[in-house]
Design a protein around this motif. Structure first.
Motif, mmCIF file in Angstrom:
data_model
loop_
_atom_site.group_PDB
_atom_site.id
_atom_site.type_symbol
_atom_site.label_atom_id
_atom_site.label_comp_id
_atom_site.label_asym_id
_atom_site.label_seq_id
_atom_site.Cartn_x
_atom_site.Cartn_y
_atom_site.Cartn_z
ATOM 1 N N SER A 170 -30.137 40.894 67.648
ATOM 2 C CA SER A 170 -29.813 40.614 69.047
ATOM 3 C C SER A 170 -28.462 39.903 69.188
ATOM 4 N N PHE A 171 -27.757 40.236 70.283
ATOM 5 C CA PHE A 171 -26.511 39.553 70.634
ATOM 6 C C PHE A 171 -26.759 38.415 71.625
ATOM 7 N N LYS A 172 -28.005 38.167 71.984
ATOM 8 C CA LYS A 172 -28.315 37.181 73.005
ATOM 9 C C LYS A 172 -27.755 35.811 72.636
ATOM 10 N N GLY A 173 -26.954 35.260 73.531
ATOM 11 C CA GLY A 173 -26.359 33.948 73.325
ATOM 12 C C GLY A 173 -25.173 33.934 72.385
ATOM 13 N N LEU A 174 -24.763 35.105 71.862
ATOM 14 C CA LEU A 174 -23.690 35.158 70.867
ATOM 15 C C LEU A 174 -22.410 35.814 71.361
ATOM 16 N N LEU A 175 -22.497 36.620 72.423
ATOM 17 C CA LEU A 175 -21.350 37.424 72.829
ATOM 18 C C LEU A 175 -20.130 36.571 73.170
ATOM 19 N N ASP A 176 -20.322 35.516 73.950
ATOM 20 C CA ASP A 176 -19.190 34.672 74.323
ATOM 21 C C ASP A 176 -18.477 34.138 73.081
ATOM 22 N N ALA A 177 -19.265 33.634 72.126
ATOM 23 C CA ALA A 177 -18.679 33.059 70.911
ATOM 24 C C ALA A 177 -17.975 34.125 70.073
ATOM 25 N N LEU A 178 -18.528 35.337 70.008
ATOM 26 C CA LEU A 178 -17.907 36.409 69.240
ATOM 27 C C LEU A 178 -16.579 36.849 69.869
ATOM 28 N N PHE A 179 -16.542 36.973 71.187
ATOM 29 C CA PHE A 179 -15.283 37.356 71.836
ATOM 30 C C PHE A 179 -14.239 36.239 71.717
ATOM 31 N N ASN A 180 -14.681 34.975 71.798
ATOM 32 C CA ASN A 180 -13.755 33.861 71.591
ATOM 33 C C ASN A 180 -13.169 33.897 70.185
ATOM 34 N N ALA A 181 -14.004 34.242 69.209
ATOM 35 C CA ALA A 181 -13.517 34.351 67.834
ATOM 36 C C ALA A 181 -12.531 35.502 67.689
ATOM 37 N N ALA A 182 -12.845 36.647 68.308
ATOM 38 C CA ALA A 182 -11.977 37.819 68.197
ATOM 39 C C ALA A 182 -10.591 37.566 68.774
ATOM 40 N N LEU A 183 -10.508 36.718 69.801
ATOM 41 C CA LEU A 183 -9.222 36.472 70.467
ATOM 42 C C LEU A 183 -8.594 35.134 70.073
ATOM 43 N N LYS A 184 -9.192 34.438 69.129
ATOM 44 C CA LYS A 184 -8.606 33.173 68.681
ATOM 45 C C LYS A 184 -7.270 33.457 67.998
ATOM 46 N N ASP A 185 -6.276 32.667 68.306
ATOM 47 C CA ASP A 185 -4.915 32.816 67.755
ATOM 48 C C ASP A 185 -4.220 34.086 68.234
ATOM 49 N N PHE A 186 -4.717 34.712 69.324
ATOM 50 C CA PHE A 186 -4.030 35.866 69.900
ATOM 51 C C PHE A 186 -2.586 35.487 70.198
ATOM 52 N N PRO A 187 -1.582 36.369 69.943
ATOM 53 C CA PRO A 187 -1.702 37.752 69.432
ATOM 54 C C PRO A 187 -1.467 37.884 67.933
ATOM 55 N N GLN A 188 -1.770 36.857 67.173
ATOM 56 C CA GLN A 188 -1.572 36.911 65.726
ATOM 57 C C GLN A 188 -2.402 38.041 65.128
ATOM 58 N N ALA A 189 -1.784 38.824 64.253
ATOM 59 C CA ALA A 189 -2.480 39.967 63.644
ATOM 60 C C ALA A 189 -1.954 40.177 62.227
ATOM 61 N N GLY A 190 -2.646 41.036 61.504
ATOM 62 C CA GLY A 190 -2.206 41.390 60.162
ATOM 63 C C GLY A 190 -2.393 40.311 59.123
ATOM 64 N N THR A 191 -3.253 39.336 59.381
ATOM 65 C CA THR A 191 -3.452 38.236 58.446
ATOM 66 C C THR A 191 -4.646 38.468 57.529
ATOM 67 N N GLY A 192 -5.339 39.579 57.679
ATOM 68 C CA GLY A 192 -6.509 39.841 56.857
ATOM 69 C C GLY A 192 -7.727 39.116 57.374
ATOM 70 N N PRO A 193 -8.911 39.361 56.805
ATOM 71 C CA PRO A 193 -10.127 38.686 57.278
ATOM 72 C C PRO A 193 -10.000 37.172 57.140
ATOM 73 N N ARG A 194 -10.432 36.453 58.169
ATOM 74 C CA ARG A 194 -10.424 34.989 58.125
ATOM 75 C C ARG A 194 -11.681 34.472 58.805
ATOM 76 N N ARG A 195 -12.121 33.307 58.387
ATOM 77 C CA ARG A 195 -13.333 32.724 58.921
ATOM 78 C C ARG A 195 -12.994 31.878 60.145
ATOM 79 N N VAL A 196 -13.677 32.146 61.257
ATOM 80 C CA VAL A 196 -13.436 31.450 62.518
ATOM 81 C C VAL A 196 -14.767 30.890 63.024
ATOM 82 N N THR A 197 -14.771 29.631 63.435
ATOM 83 C CA THR A 197 -15.961 28.992 63.981
ATOM 84 C C THR A 197 -15.738 28.706 65.467
ATOM 85 N N THR A 198 -16.657 29.183 66.302
ATOM 86 C CA THR A 198 -16.546 29.017 67.738
ATOM 87 C C THR A 198 -17.852 28.465 68.295
ATOM 88 N N PRO A 199 -17.775 27.690 69.392
ATOM 89 C CA PRO A 199 -19.005 27.105 69.961
ATOM 90 C C PRO A 199 -19.851 28.140 70.687
#
Length: 202
Positions: A170-199
């Motif tokens: 289930s994505f219940k209660g997780l979508l906001d945090a996942l989208f925040n993680a996906a856009l963290k440090d935008f527009p930085q790209a090409g850095t490879g997989p990195r671990r991001v922690t979001t509330p």
């Protein structure tokens, strides 16, 4: 202190640390693209694939969860979308992974082969010396994708994937945090997989 008293304290400590960690979500983020250095975030509209149009309620929930994350990095949503500078496409998926995992309450040991020529296999045993089979569990990989294109040229400027593992699909209660993680440090790209922690949103 007896063995069972120590075990009880360990269980309590793990439960408390688990509860404390539930307010944050750890994700693996990979971003791609070549965002022009002089370009800024601006107005956007959501772009939907035909399959997403067919599941409109589900897609609208994705969009509602992604809007605050997009706003946080400078984008402004246009409900009509006719004059938007950017088109944003969202995707979400969940897939199952079955694997063996060690249990902290069981001793991990290698059992000698029962007859010559057969390799030793790891088994769970508690207390040490008792034989038990490995613990097979199913985990789930939850992923969201954010794709941002130039509305006039159609050129893809930014693509980001945020992936989090858990015990439920289930994505219940997780979508906001996942989208925040996906856009963290935008527009930085090409850095490879990195671990991001979001509330997590309460």
């Amino acid at each position: 202190m007896s063995m069972w008293s120590r075990l009880t304290l360990l269980i309590i400590a793990l439960c408390l640390s688990g509860c404390a960690g539930m307010s944050m979500l750890s994700s693996e983020v990979t971003a791609y693209g070549n965002w022009p250095a002089e370009r800024k975030a601006g107005t956007y509209a959501f772009e939907r694939l035909p399959s997403q149009q067919a599941r409109l309620d589900q897609q609208q929930r994705l969009e509602a969860a992604a809007r605050p994350a997009l706003q946080a990095v400078g984008f402004k949503w246009l409900s009509e979308g006719k004059a938007a500078e950017y088109l944003v496409q969202l995707q979400a998926r969940s897939s199952a992974n079955e694997r063996s995992r060690s249990d902290p309450f069981w001793a991990w040991q290698s059992v000698p082969p029962p007859y010559p020529g057969r390799p030793a296999r790891p088994y769970y045993a508690y207390p040490p010396g008792l034989w038990a089979h490995p613990l097979d569990i199913t985990s789930y990989e939850r992923e969201v994708v954010v794709l941002i294109r130039d509305a006039k040229s159609g050129q893809t400027l930014f693509e980001s994937h945020a992936v989090s593992d858990g015990s439920s699909p289930s994505f219940k209660g997780l979508l906001d945090a996942l989208f925040n993680a996906a856009l963290k440090d935008f527009p930085q790209a090409g850095t490879g997989p990195r671990r991001v922690t979001t509330p997590l949103t309460p």
